[in-house]
Motif scaffolding. Sequence first.
Motif, short mmCIF file in Angstrom:
data_model
loop_
_atom_site.label_atom_id
_atom_site.label_comp_id
_atom_site.label_asym_id
_atom_site.label_seq_id
_atom_site.Cartn_x
_atom_site.Cartn_y
_atom_site.Cartn_z
N ASP A 629 0.57 -1.27 -0.12
CA ASP A 629 0.02 0.15 0.26
C ASP A 629 0.79 1.03 -0.02
N THR A 658 -5.38 -10.16 0.94
CA THR A 658 -6.42 -9.47 1.02
C THR A 658 -6.91 -9.51 -0.51
N ASP A 659 -8.30 -9.61 -0.88
CA ASP A 659 -8.64 -9.50 -2.17
C ASP A 659 -8.11 -8.14 -2.76
N GLU A 660 -8.26 -7.07 -1.93
CA GLU A 660 -7.70 -5.72 -2.40
C GLU A 660 -6.29 -5.99 -3.19
N HIS A 661 -5.49 -6.65 -2.48
CA HIS A 661 -4.08 -6.80 -2.84
C HIS A 661 -4.22 -7.56 -4.11
N GLN A 663 -6.23 -7.92 -6.54
CA GLN A 663 -6.74 -6.98 -7.47
C GLN A 663 -5.63 -6.10 -7.69
N LYS A 664 -5.05 -5.46 -6.75
CA LYS A 664 -3.87 -4.58 -7.24
C LYS A 664 -2.71 -5.35 -8.12
#
Length: 693
Positions: A629, A658-661, A663-664
Amino acid sequence: MGIHNNVNFIINVKSLVETLQRETVVIADYGDDSYELVYCNTAASKFLGYSEDDSIEDFGDNLFQFVYPADIARVQEAFKAAPFDHYSADTYRLVNKDGQAIWSLGHHQRFVVDGQECIFITFTNVHEIIGAQLKLASDNDKWLDILNTIPVGLAIYSIAGGVTTTIAVNDMLVAFSNVVGRQLDGDHRDWSSSELMMIFNQDIYAFCTKEDKHFVTEMLEGSLTQPITECTFRLRGSTDTRTVHIRSYCCSKEVDEGRRNYYVTFQNATRDILQEQALIRNQEKLIRLSYHDTLTGLQNRNAYNRYIAQCRRERIWNVGIAFCDLNGLKQANDELGHLYGDKLIVKFSELLEKYFESSSLFRISGDEFVIVQPEVDHQSFKHLMTGLIAEVSENHNLASIGYIWRESLTDLKVRVNQAEELMYIEKQRYYEATKTITSKHRPLLLNTLLDELLNNRYVMYLQPKAYIDSTTPIGAEALVRKVDASGKIIPPYEFIPLFERERLIPKIDFLMLEETCKFLEEQTEKGNDKFKVSVNMSRVTMAENNFLDTVREICGRYNFAPGTLELEITESNQTMDNNRLSDYVLQLRKEGIGVSLDDVGSAYSSLNLFVMEGIDTVKLDRSFMLQLDTPKMFTLVKYVINLAHELGMTVIAEGVETDEHRQKLADLGCDMYQSYLLSAPVPKDEFIARWLS
Ligand code: C2E
Ligand code: MG
Ligand code: MG
């Protein structure tokens, strides 16, 4: 090339040459007309005009500088034709240090010394004879003057329609015939000069044994095209009990149209030939010498290596293996002298021979002995070993011994190493028990590890890998777990660093490799031949001497689809140089094994291996994800992914929590992930139940 640097080889060659007491050189035959001069005795150096100080061996592979240019092709032919069980002879000119060409008779025989094919060549100077013979042939008008200057027996023949007419003989031949005649027949026969005319004058074939007549014919016929030809043949006496070997040289010249004279010399070669035959017999002695230890008479390290190579080709069954190391030999040598040390060695070898056939026993170094006993059942072997060990301990604990038994094996060396490790544990016990010897601390850890391996305490877990936008595993990583006595699962970071430090990690890595191969074989059998599994290889493991052989050996035991096995290596050049690593990577690729770069972004990594040919995957370490991040880390990851792609590699992210990571990373073009998002590592059966059934 360069076999002459092998000390053992040279010792063996020398021992053979010295029995010959002749001008001798030895050349290594590397095939494809490539030869190297590897040994030249003093007599041969002198023959070529060099002194003892000139080291002719230094001339190395430029062997043909000693051969008269016009004769090079003949010499090459002669080398090629050199036989194994006998010798061949040829006459050619050698050039000495002063540039003079000397007619020489070379005897060539092939031997294998320490696995290298060699030709042993002995030289005889025949310059005077041949020079005079050639002069006689060229100076046809004056032959009567020249005839008696020739130092050996000579006759001039004219042969037409199979009928030999004698033109002349020299005085030497008369004397020679008398001597030879007596050697053949003693006083049984009157060897008057008229009789000798019968032998050499009237018919060159008269006293030649039937079997050898064709040698004479070949010599005569050869002289039509070559300046000088040579042959040896046997003469038979009237009682047929004794033989004399005759060597003849022949040159011929057309004197009138259609009429040709043959100038043939005769020498007694019996002594030379008996000596050559002794050389052949000596080969047996040499073989014995190079495969046996002189002190104990047991097979030596050469024999052991040969046996190991043989076992690689042919599997052996029901085999007991023991590794023995004498206790305190060094101390005995130092304090009581080498003679005493030798006595200990002999004493121990005698004990071994009480229990095992000498064909099973090897002394592989000063104080190390190996027993390999095939075709013995487990109980009997154990019984023999218990007896041996009891007797050894009665004899002041002469040696430490480790042993194992296997139903079948191909890689003997791996098993001998196992026996050796067990021996070290015994040695440790011996050191502990013997106060007089300072402990060399063979780690108790090894003891424990071997015990744990035997009890299957180390198991394979698998963690799935998937494409970055999918949750369906297409591969997995094999990760080791230890199950302690209470059934608790111990993670790798608790034991791997210690095993790496103590150099015991190969045991774990190869166990995981074996488990993985087994798993891949099961999958292939089920028709699932696309699923890939990677195994971690510590740098310590890769630095092992026979790393590649061990990988091959393990993989060779299982049938799985090529391209499904991958080795994960960490980037570091601490334990091995990059050239060797690069060589390994290419070799592994050739065998259909992929290589990935692990831990990229962790403390161990640098960018060195990014450019190494053959590495197809990079694995981004969890430490990258922890700071994904932050803008700087994000940029770094972006560039690492791009760099890897530009170099044609696939990128797998580890520790994506995390799903956010996820996706990134997907946005940055990362290809795959392996993380808790998919699953933590799970036991093999659970893995199969969840994703592969
Ligand atoms: P590694 O080869 O980089 O393996 C990946 C490690 O990351 C595994 O830890 C895995 O469980 C962990 N991991 C994967 N995804 C996540 C995630 O989302 N979150 C977190 N927190 N962790 C994740 P593990 O199994 O504990 O192994 C640790 C290391 O031990 C391995 O790192 C590897 O370097 C070493 N190791 C494991 N098995 C072997 C082996 O058989 N031989 C050798 N030489 N080393 C091994
Ligand atoms: Mg790994
Ligand atoms: Mg990793």
